[in-house]
Design a protein around this motif. Structure first.
Motif, PDB file in Angstrom:
ATOM      1  N   ASP A 266       0.779  -1.123   0.041  1.00  0.00           N
ATOM      2  CA  ASP A 266       0.063  -0.177  -0.152  1.00  0.00           C
ATOM      3  C   ASP A 266       0.921   1.110  -0.216  1.00  0.00           C
ATOM      4  N   VAL A 267       0.860   1.948  -1.276  1.00  0.00           N
ATOM      5  CA  VAL A 267       2.011   2.930  -1.355  1.00  0.00           C
ATOM      6  C   VAL A 267       3.203   2.480  -1.805  1.00  0.00           C
ATOM      7  N   ARG A 268       3.042   1.494  -2.676  1.00  0.00           N
ATOM      8  CA  ARG A 268       4.488   0.506  -3.277  1.00  0.00           C
ATOM      9  C   ARG A 268       4.285   0.384  -4.649  1.00  0.00           C
ATOM     10  N   ALA A 269       6.109  -0.691  -4.385  1.00  0.00           N
ATOM     11  CA  ALA A 269       6.212  -1.128  -5.492  1.00  0.00           C
ATOM     12  C   ALA A 269       5.054  -2.385  -5.876  1.00  0.00           C
TER      13      ALA A 269
ATOM     14  N   ALA B 214       4.837  11.383  -9.553  1.00  0.00           N
ATOM     15  CA  ALA B 214       3.898  12.903  -9.240  1.00  0.00           C
ATOM     16  C   ALA B 214       3.557  13.572 -10.445  1.00  0.00           C
ATOM     17  N   ALA B 215       4.264  13.597 -11.502  1.00  0.00           N
ATOM     18  CA  ALA B 215       3.895  14.543 -12.583  1.00  0.00           C
ATOM     19  C   ALA B 215       2.938  13.780 -13.465  1.00  0.00           C
TER      20      ALA B 215
ATOM     21  N   GLY C 233       0.512  15.003  -5.866  1.00  0.00           N
ATOM     22  CA  GLY C 233       1.548  15.512  -5.111  1.00  0.00           C
ATOM     23  C   GLY C 233       2.491  14.500  -4.519  1.00  0.00           C
ATOM     24  N   TYR C 234       2.589  13.229  -5.049  1.00  0.00           N
ATOM     25  CA  TYR C 234       3.251  12.182  -4.522  1.00  0.00           C
ATOM     26  C   TYR C 234       3.660  10.970  -5.866  1.00  0.00           C
ATOM     27  N   SER C 235       4.530  10.287  -5.659  1.00  0.00           N
ATOM     28  CA  SER C 235       4.837   9.254  -6.591  1.00  0.00           C
ATOM     29  C   SER C 235       4.474   8.032  -5.972  1.00  0.00           C
ATOM     30  N   THR C 236       4.171   6.953  -6.533  1.00  0.00           N
ATOM     31  CA  THR C 236       4.068   5.678  -5.881  1.00  0.00           C
ATOM     32  C   THR C 236       4.389   4.553  -6.520  1.00  0.00           C
ATOM     33  N   ASN C 237       4.796   3.432  -6.327  1.00  0.00           N
ATOM     34  CA  ASN C 237       5.102   2.070  -6.943  1.00  0.00           C
ATOM     35  C   ASN C 237       3.706   1.084  -6.858  1.00  0.00           C
ATOM     36  N   GLY C 238       2.859   1.488  -6.094  1.00  0.00           N
ATOM     37  CA  GLY C 238       1.683   0.951  -6.133  1.00  0.00           C
ATOM     38  C   GLY C 238       0.787   1.461  -5.203  1.00  0.00           C
TER      39      GLY C 238
END
Length: 436
Positions: free
Chosen positions: A5-8, A353-354, A360-365
């Motif tokens: 959760d909030v991952r690769a 994020a872009a 406003g964040y990046s995530t692997n999953g």
């Protein structure tokens, strides 16, 4: 491939949805995008959730229970299970149900099973899958999950878990997803119900199904036409995972990693279901939204060491009387049909994020809940990766969301669908709107 959760579709190839032995090709949303055959995802979901459905399978010591579930009538054998996570070795009586063979309709590269059940103390269940490959061979039985509603700390009997080390020449179970080396053309599911010898507890299987899919390799996904849910916003409660940061770190380091159970909790609460005050009595009374802590604990996969096992989340919702399953959807237009039917949908995606303006964040999953659409067709999302409950509601651009959700480097359109039995599913998902 349960993600930390909030991952690769509106594609021309039909989404196949079926119950029992009758496979139905769903009608795509109008205005389908024209794409090449190589770019068309293929998805087939099949579920058993009624007495008639289960009667089509093979029963060994199980009998109907209520309007359309199964329970143990008499044990057909005894086995021992050594819990690898500290539960010791116990002896269990068991009975089982095996589905008929399900033709997929194409060569599938992945399969995810999901289920709902009741497992009172003194019982648990195991779900397995066996496939037939395009090479003409039958695979072995693979364990897709060992499920108990409660963990041993709460009086449960085993630690719920996925099963590692199942890789062979036909494929591999990646946490919750069977990944085929040789494509699957058909499959069977087998559910084994366990209870302590001499006891009369009733583990109950209420529904079981599987999603088989073949996804194109796509780095970019075109935006789908509008699907008719524009201007609809469902009143789904807003829960932030971030306010649980540091709570109960034994469950995947606390709330910062709880996007899946937080999303599931929002949908369960939307249907006015959820844990009782007694259920929540173990949670520190100073914590807000204790139902999120409860969901994290009771979806936690002790092998994966996380609460993001995909089928474990609908299975958790099932303990509150909801039906639920994991599938893939092919377009946002297809997702809109669920919103039109009053059903919020949990989706799984990864992005930088872009790529998602406003996140406003990046995530692997990461998982969040699609609760509606603006009048212009942008998805309204309850995003648990927000600093507070009040900040959970977001609107993300339709094209950006569709791309990061459906592309092959993401989940390929994974969705949790959870709803009360008797609530009608959208017309493009026919024949799943049965009562138990």
């Amino acid at each position: 491939m349960a993600w930390s959760d909030v991952r690769a579709s509106a594609w021309k190839v039909p989404l196949l949805i079926s119950v029992g032995l009758a496979t139905v090709a769903a009608t795509p949303a109008t205005g389908s995008a024209e794409v090449s055959a190589a770019d068309q995802p293929r998805v087939a979901y099949h579920q058993w959730t009624s007495a008639r459905d289960f009667a089509n399978g093979s029963s060994e010591g199980v009998r109907p229970y209520g309007a359309g579930a199964l329970t143990i009538a008499h044990p057909v054998g005894t086995t021992t299970y050594a819990d690898p996570y500290g539960g010791g070795t116990k002896t269990w009586d068991y009975a089982r149900w095996t589905s008929p063979t399900v033709p997929i309709g194409f060569g599938a590269s992945q399969l995810v099973a999901s289920w709902t059940a009741s497992t009172p103390h003194g019982s648990w269940l195991q779900v397995e899958m066996r496939g037939h490959t395009g090479a003409g061979a039958d695979t072995k039985w693979y364990v897709m999950g060992r499920w108990a509603a409660d963990d041993p700390k709460a009086g449960g009997d085993i630690h719920r878990t996925s099963v590692p080390g199942q890789k062979d020449d036909d494929g591999n179970v990646d946490i919750d997803t069977f990944v085929a080396k040789n494509s699957l053309t058909s499959y069977q599911l087998r559910v084994t119900l366990y209870r302590l010898p001499g006891k009369h507890v009733r583990p109950v299987l209420r529904s079981v199904g599987a999603m088989a899919s073949l996804l194109p390799s796509r780095t970019a996904v075109p935006v789908s036409p509008l699907g008719g849910a524009e201007g609809i916003e469902l009143k789904v409660p807003s829960y932030s995972q971030e306010i649980h940061k540091g709570q109960y770190p034994e469950y995947d380091n606390g709330g910062e990693a709880w996007c899946s159970p937080t999303s599931t909790s929002m949908v369960v609460a939307y249907w006015k279901r959820g844990p009782s005050k007694h259920d929540l009595s173990w949670v520190d009374q100073s914590y807000a939204d204790p139902q999120v802590d409860h969901a994290a604990r009771n979806t936690y996969d002790y092998n994966y060491q996380g609460a993001g096992n995909w089928p474990f989340n609908p299975a958790y919702a099932g303990r509150f009387g909801l039906n639920g399953f994991v599938t893939r959807l092919r377009t946002v237009a297809e997702l809109e049909q669920f919103i039109k039917a009053g059903i919020p949908v949990v989706t799984s995606q990864s992005f930088k994020a872009a790529e998602m303006p406003g996140a406003g964040y990046s995530t692997n999953g990461h998982l969040f809940v699609v609760v509606g659409f603006t009048k212009s067709g942008d998805p309204i999302i309850n995003d648990p990766a927000s600093p507070s409950d009040a900040a959970v509601r977001h609107v993300y651009p339709r094209a950006n969301f569709e791309n990061v959700w459906l592309r092959s480097s993401s989940s390929g359109g994974i969705a949790y669908v959870m709803y009360p039995h008797g609530h009608r599913l959208p017309p493009n998902v026919p024949r799943l709107d049965k009562n138990w």
